[in-house]
Design an enzyme around this catalytic site. Structure first.
Site, PDB file in Angstrom:
ATOM      1  CE  LYS A   1     -32.011  17.375 -19.952  1.00  0.00           C
ATOM      2  NZ  LYS A   1     -31.202  16.872 -21.059  1.00  0.00           N
TER       3      LYS A   1
ATOM      4  N   GLY B   1     -12.485  21.851 -24.045  1.00  0.00           N
ATOM      5  CA  GLY B   1     -13.158  20.973 -23.079  1.00  0.00           C
ATOM      6  C   GLY B   1     -12.513  19.608 -23.201  1.00  0.00           C
TER       7      GLY B   1
HETATM    8  P1  NAD Z   1     -17.507  16.921 -18.457  1.00  0.00           P
HETATM    9  O1  NAD Z   1     -17.848  17.545 -17.162  1.00  0.00           O
HETATM   10  O2  NAD Z   1     -17.030  15.507 -18.509  1.00  0.00           O
HETATM   11  O3  NAD Z   1     -16.385  17.803 -19.202  1.00  0.00           O
HETATM   12  C1  NAD Z   1     -16.410  19.197 -19.301  1.00  0.00           C
HETATM   13  C2  NAD Z   1     -15.013  19.673 -19.668  1.00  0.00           C
HETATM   14  O4  NAD Z   1     -15.048  21.069 -19.904  1.00  0.00           O
HETATM   15  C3  NAD Z   1     -13.979  19.457 -18.558  1.00  0.00           C
HETATM   16  O5  NAD Z   1     -12.773  19.027 -19.139  1.00  0.00           O
HETATM   17  C4  NAD Z   1     -13.790  20.843 -17.960  1.00  0.00           C
HETATM   18  O6  NAD Z   1     -12.509  21.036 -17.422  1.00  0.00           O
HETATM   19  C5  NAD Z   1     -13.980  21.677 -19.218  1.00  0.00           C
HETATM   20  N1  NAD Z   1     -14.316  23.079 -18.931  1.00  0.00           N
HETATM   21  C6  NAD Z   1     -15.118  23.585 -17.978  1.00  0.00           C
HETATM   22  N2  NAD Z   1     -15.131  24.933 -18.045  1.00  0.00           N
HETATM   23  C7  NAD Z   1     -14.315  25.269 -19.073  1.00  0.00           C
HETATM   24  C8  NAD Z   1     -13.902  26.487 -19.648  1.00  0.00           C
HETATM   25  N3  NAD Z   1     -14.340  27.650 -19.173  1.00  0.00           N
HETATM   26  N4  NAD Z   1     -13.050  26.464 -20.689  1.00  0.00           N
HETATM   27  C9  NAD Z   1     -12.598  25.288 -21.184  1.00  0.00           C
HETATM   28  N5  NAD Z   1     -12.942  24.096 -20.700  1.00  0.00           N
HETATM   29  C10 NAD Z   1     -13.780  24.088 -19.645  1.00  0.00           C
HETATM   30  O7  NAD Z   1     -18.813  17.115 -19.375  1.00  0.00           O
HETATM   31  P2  NAD Z   1     -19.176  16.345 -20.721  1.00  0.00           P
HETATM   32  O8  NAD Z   1     -20.086  15.214 -20.410  1.00  0.00           O
HETATM   33  O9  NAD Z   1     -17.939  16.123 -21.513  1.00  0.00           O
HETATM   34  O10 NAD Z   1     -20.086  17.447 -21.450  1.00  0.00           O
HETATM   35  C11 NAD Z   1     -19.517  18.540 -22.150  1.00  0.00           C
HETATM   36  C12 NAD Z   1     -20.614  19.237 -22.957  1.00  0.00           C
HETATM   37  O11 NAD Z   1     -21.227  18.314 -23.844  1.00  0.00           O
HETATM   38  C13 NAD Z   1     -21.764  19.828 -22.118  1.00  0.00           C
HETATM   39  O12 NAD Z   1     -22.220  20.982 -22.768  1.00  0.00           O
HETATM   40  C14 NAD Z   1     -22.808  18.753 -22.196  1.00  0.00           C
HETATM   41  O13 NAD Z   1     -24.110  19.270 -21.988  1.00  0.00           O
HETATM   42  C15 NAD Z   1     -22.620  18.287 -23.631  1.00  0.00           C
HETATM   43  N6  NAD Z   1     -23.157  16.962 -23.917  1.00  0.00           N
HETATM   44  C16 NAD Z   1     -22.676  15.863 -23.270  1.00  0.00           C
HETATM   45  C17 NAD Z   1     -23.169  14.602 -23.591  1.00  0.00           C
HETATM   46  C18 NAD Z   1     -22.590  13.359 -22.960  1.00  0.00           C
HETATM   47  O14 NAD Z   1     -22.895  12.276 -23.468  1.00  0.00           O
HETATM   48  N7  NAD Z   1     -21.767  13.458 -21.929  1.00  0.00           N
HETATM   49  C19 NAD Z   1     -24.196  14.475 -24.542  1.00  0.00           C
HETATM   50  C20 NAD Z   1     -24.670  15.621 -25.185  1.00  0.00           C
HETATM   51  C21 NAD Z   1     -24.135  16.856 -24.860  1.00  0.00           C
END
Ligand code: NAD
Length: 413
Positions: free
Chosen positions: A102, A214
């Site tokens: 990381k 989300g």
């Molecule tokens: P993103 O920023 O694209 O989306 C996050 C979403 O969560 C947005 O729609 C936002 O409006 C919503 N959100 C924020 N605060 C909120 C709340 N209090 N209540 C409800 N919704 C809320 O991020 P992402 O890439 O979709 O990642 C989401 C999660 O998945 C994170 O925990 C991230 O670490 C994890 N993750 C992502 C990936 C990836 O490939 N992008 C891989 C592994 C894990």
């Protein structure tokens, strides 16, 4: 318990379950290599600012370290170490030939112009270049970094090395060796393991009512895929608005609205709730896909879902885990459920090394195989070893794989 403490707590639980000795525990808990750097970047106004950055390789016992680079004001060495350790576990859950890595820079990207962001990205890669390479340590995007940042980083690295080395970083644009299927990989991988878990646990996915919390990259794709596969998505939420409709939400329309307006506010069907209220609605499968710690000891008792598939990282705190276990809620843990992203990153790296590229269909097929095999291994381990929950089973399997490699190489006895 915060995110870092939670990571250590889960690993310690596995160490105890497997009855490992103190030296082995230390080899697992302490990263092998940690680099802290300070680098200088000229800002648009002519000032030269100093930035702190970190890169941690938890272990290279199975292959190169693998894990993202985040740009965030809260990044520090302890956080990066905890996240690198979790990446080792996640890679081992799927059986990828990687250790965890990381990295991060302590910076608020919202305060940077585009050209400052580029100079920070290039400056960080120059600073950590001595310890990364296709065979040593392979970064990827994480919070507030994306394919554009990865493109600058791989370009800078190639300039330093005087040779194109696309395999040193994953999550790149398609034009320079990115992989087909990467954008939806986390959601699709999450769908595959949830489907496998439903089959074993007696939930009919075609009749299942699903809530996705989300609606960004992961949640948006997840809602679409569950709906396409025949489930009824009855709840979705972004940070401000939750929509609940027991008759099913038109996900295509919601995605279009979100893309056009940046929010779900003007969606007209169903009932509006707060995102927090949506978590407590009745459903078969709840998919947290927003932030960490959305299910805590405060609201765990009110959760009515039969199954939780953790697509976000750390959405359920250890305290909530206990309450949910007592309520017999089936929890598919993040280190398995959201490992589709790193799995397709692995495919990207393999394709870069071969110089031969797969179609989106081939990627999905390979992803399905690895995700389903990982679920099956964890299910069998849980049954055979009388393990109380999927999270412990996943941590224990991954820990076993790491320890076996360490033993074979003479790192622990
Ligand atoms: P993103 O920023 O694209 O989306 C996050 C979403 O969560 C947005 O729609 C936002 O409006 C919503 N959100 C924020 N605060 C909120 C709340 N209090 N209540 C409800 N919704 C809320 O991020 P992402 O890439 O979709 O990642 C989401 C999660 O998945 C994170 O925990 C991230 O670490 C994890 N993750 C992502 C990936 C990836 O490939 N992008 C891989 C592994 C894990």
């Amino acid at each position: 318990m915060g995110f870092r403490e939670a990571a250590e707590y889960h690993l310690n639980r596995a160490i105890k379950f497997l009855n490992l000795n103190e030296d082995t525990a230390m080899a697992l808990l302490e990263p092998r290599k940690s680099l802290e750097v300070t680098f200088s970047v000229r800002m648009d106004d002519g000032r030269v600012r100093q930035f702190k950055g970190y890169r941690v390789q938890h272990t290279d016992v199975l292959g190169p370290a693998k894990g993202g680079i985040r740009f965030h004001p809260n990044v520090d060495m302890d956080e990066v170490k905890a996240l690198a350790t979790l990446m080792s576990i996640k890679c081992c859950v799927i059986g990828l030939p990687y250790g965890g890595g990381k990295g991060g820079v302590t910076v608020n990207t919202k305060e940077l112009s585009e050209s400052e962001l580029e100079r920070v990205s290039r400056g960080f890669i120059r600073a950590i270049a001595p310890i990364i390479s296709t065979d040593k340590d392979v970064p990827a995007p994480d919070m507030y970094t994306n394919s554009k940042v990865m493109a600058w980083m791989v370009d800078e690295y190639s300039v330093i090395k005087q040779v194109n080395e696309f395999g040193v970083i994953t999550g790149k644009p398609l034009s320079i060796g990115g992989s087909a299927g990467r954008n939806a990989a986390t959601a699709r991988g999450g769908f595959f393991v949830t489907r496998a878990a439903c089959q074993k646990e007696g939930i009919d996915l075609k009749k299942a009512k699903v809530i996705v919390h989300g609606f960004g990259n992961v949640g948006g794709h997840a809602a679409r895929i569950f709906a396409e596969e025949g489930s009824k998505v009855i709840g979705i939420a972004d940070s401000k608005t939750a929509i609940y409709d027991p008759n099913g939400i038109d996900i295509k329309a919601a995605l279009e609205l979100k893309a056009k307006t940046g929010s779900l506010k003007s969606y007209t069907q169903g009932q509006k709730l707060t995102p927090q209220e949506l978590l407590e609605c009745e459903c078969d499968i709840l998919v947290p896909a927003s932030l960490e710690a959305v299910i805590t000891e405060e609201n765990a008792a009110q959760i009515k879902a039969k199954m939780i598939a953790e697509l976000a990282n750390g959405p359920v705190t250890p305290e909530a885990d206990e309450i949910l276990n007592q309520k017999k809620v089936i929890l598919v843990p993040d280190i398995l459920a959201n490992a589709g992203g790193v799995t397709v990153s692995y495919f990207e790296w393999v394709q870069n090394r071969m110089g031969y590229y797969w179609t989106a269909e081939e990627i999905d097929e390979k992803l399905e195989k690895l995700m389903c095999k990982a679920y099956e291994d964890i299910y069998n381990f849980k049954q055979e070893k009388n393990c109380p929950d999927y999270r412990l089973a996943a941590f224990a399997i991954a820990t076993n794989r790491l320890v076996q490699a360490m033993k074979d190489r003479g790192w622990v006895s």
